[in-house]
Write a protein that holds these residues in place. Structure first.
Motif, PDB file in Angstrom:
ATOM      1  N   ASN A 177       3.636  11.855  -3.020  1.00 18.00           N
ATOM      2  CA  ASN A 177       3.637  10.397  -3.116  1.00 18.00           C
ATOM      3  C   ASN A 177       2.348   9.834  -2.524  1.00 18.00           C
ATOM      4  O   ASN A 177       1.922  10.254  -1.442  1.00 18.00           O
ATOM      5  N   CYS A 213      -9.818   8.893   1.457  1.00 13.88           N
ATOM      6  CA  CYS A 213     -10.681   9.772   2.236  1.00 13.88           C
ATOM      7  C   CYS A 213     -11.844  10.188   1.342  1.00 13.88           C
ATOM      8  O   CYS A 213     -11.664  10.356   0.132  1.00 13.88           O
ATOM      9  N   GLU A 268      -7.463   9.150  -3.104  1.00 13.15           N
ATOM     10  CA  GLU A 268      -6.307   8.611  -2.381  1.00 13.15           C
ATOM     11  C   GLU A 268      -5.436   9.788  -1.978  1.00 13.15           C
ATOM     12  O   GLU A 268      -5.183  10.700  -2.770  1.00 13.15           O
ATOM     13  N   LEU A 269      -4.956   9.767  -0.753  1.00 15.38           N
ATOM     14  CA  LEU A 269      -4.173  10.875  -0.215  1.00 15.38           C
ATOM     15  C   LEU A 269      -2.705  10.756  -0.600  1.00 15.38           C
ATOM     16  O   LEU A 269      -2.211   9.669  -0.901  1.00 15.38           O
ATOM     17  N   THR A 270      -2.012  11.885  -0.574  1.00  9.28           N
ATOM     18  CA  THR A 270      -0.572  11.934  -0.837  1.00  9.28           C
ATOM     19  C   THR A 270       0.132  12.575   0.347  1.00  9.28           C
ATOM     20  O   THR A 270      -0.488  13.289   1.150  1.00  9.28           O
ATOM     21  N   ASP A 271       1.421  12.342   0.432  1.00 11.59           N
ATOM     22  CA  ASP A 271       2.215  13.024   1.455  1.00 11.59           C
ATOM     23  C   ASP A 271       2.624  14.399   0.929  1.00 11.59           C
ATOM     24  O   ASP A 271       2.230  14.798  -0.173  1.00 11.59           O
ATOM     25  N   GLY A 272       3.422  15.112   1.679  1.00 11.68           N
ATOM     26  CA  GLY A 272       3.844  16.453   1.287  1.00 11.68           C
ATOM     27  C   GLY A 272       4.671  16.518   0.021  1.00 11.68           C
ATOM     28  O   GLY A 272       4.816  17.579  -0.583  1.00 11.68           O
ATOM     29  N   ASN A 273       5.211  15.364  -0.411  1.00 13.12           N
ATOM     30  CA  ASN A 273       5.999  15.316  -1.645  1.00 13.12           C
ATOM     31  C   ASN A 273       5.205  14.813  -2.830  1.00 13.12           C
ATOM     32  O   ASN A 273       5.760  14.604  -3.911  1.00 13.12           O
ATOM     33  N   GLU A 324      -3.771   5.610   1.680  1.00 14.51           N
ATOM     34  CA  GLU A 324      -4.930   5.954   2.508  1.00 14.51           C
ATOM     35  C   GLU A 324      -5.939   6.718   1.648  1.00 14.51           C
ATOM     36  O   GLU A 324      -5.566   7.560   0.833  1.00 14.51           O
ATOM     37  N   THR A 334      -0.100   7.686  -0.420  1.00 12.08           N
ATOM     38  CA  THR A 334       0.102   7.050   0.885  1.00 12.08           C
ATOM     39  C   THR A 334      -0.642   5.723   1.006  1.00 12.08           C
ATOM     40  O   THR A 334      -0.375   4.959   1.922  1.00 12.08           O
TER      41      THR A 334
END
Length: 152
Positions: free
Chosen positions: A130, A136, A123-128, A134, A132
């Motif tokens: 957290n 991959c 699971e992907l995270t944002d720049g902080n 989404e 998302t």
């Protein structure tokens, strides 16, 4: 052994290296005593100091990095997630004398890279950091560089 006036506090512990920090938190005084044991494992005992006694408050895993004052210091922890490495978090002294992290994200002390030998779905995270929501799939041979973690 810690001695304050006529009061003596003694606690048996094993270590091969010892660092002591005297910390003032408001009107309260504390000792942070960092012990280093085998495999460079570090832990810190927290003791409250009054004119009449020394009381053991607790212990936390990790060690102390840059220490400027009770409102601004680093805690360095050893993490064993896919490898063994050190992480750092900025901290301050809480009301009870124990350290409190300013956040729940630890910076990896020395970034390192692992290469996958199989596809990995993540699971992907944002720049902080957290999540998302989404996902991959990263193919075999993808290089992953560790820079931050929640320690878990």
């Amino acid at each position: 052994m810690i001695q304050i006036n006529d009061f003596t506090y003694q606690q048996d512990t094993y270590y091969y290296d010892l660092e002591t920090y005297f910390v003032k938190n408001g009107t309260d005084n504390y000792l942070y005593i960092e012990r280093t044991a085998e495999s460079d494992y570090r832990s810190v005992g927290v003791y409250k100091i009054t004119p009449d006694e020394v009381s053991y408050i607790g212990e936390f895993g990790g060690g102390i990095g840059r220490f400027t004052n009770g409102r601004n210091f680093e805690i360095i922890r050893r993490v064993d997630l896919l490898s063994t490495y050190s992480v750092i978090v900025d901290s301050y002294m809480g009301e009870d004398g124990m350290p409190v992290a300013y956040g729940d994200v630890y910076e990896v002390e020395y970034a390192f890279t692992l290469t996958s030998i199989a596809p990995i779905e993540a699971e992907l995270t944002d720049g902080n950091g957290n999540l998302t929501g989404e996902t991959c799939v990263f193919p075999e041979g993808t290089n992953f560089t560790f820079v931050r973690t929640d320690g878990e």
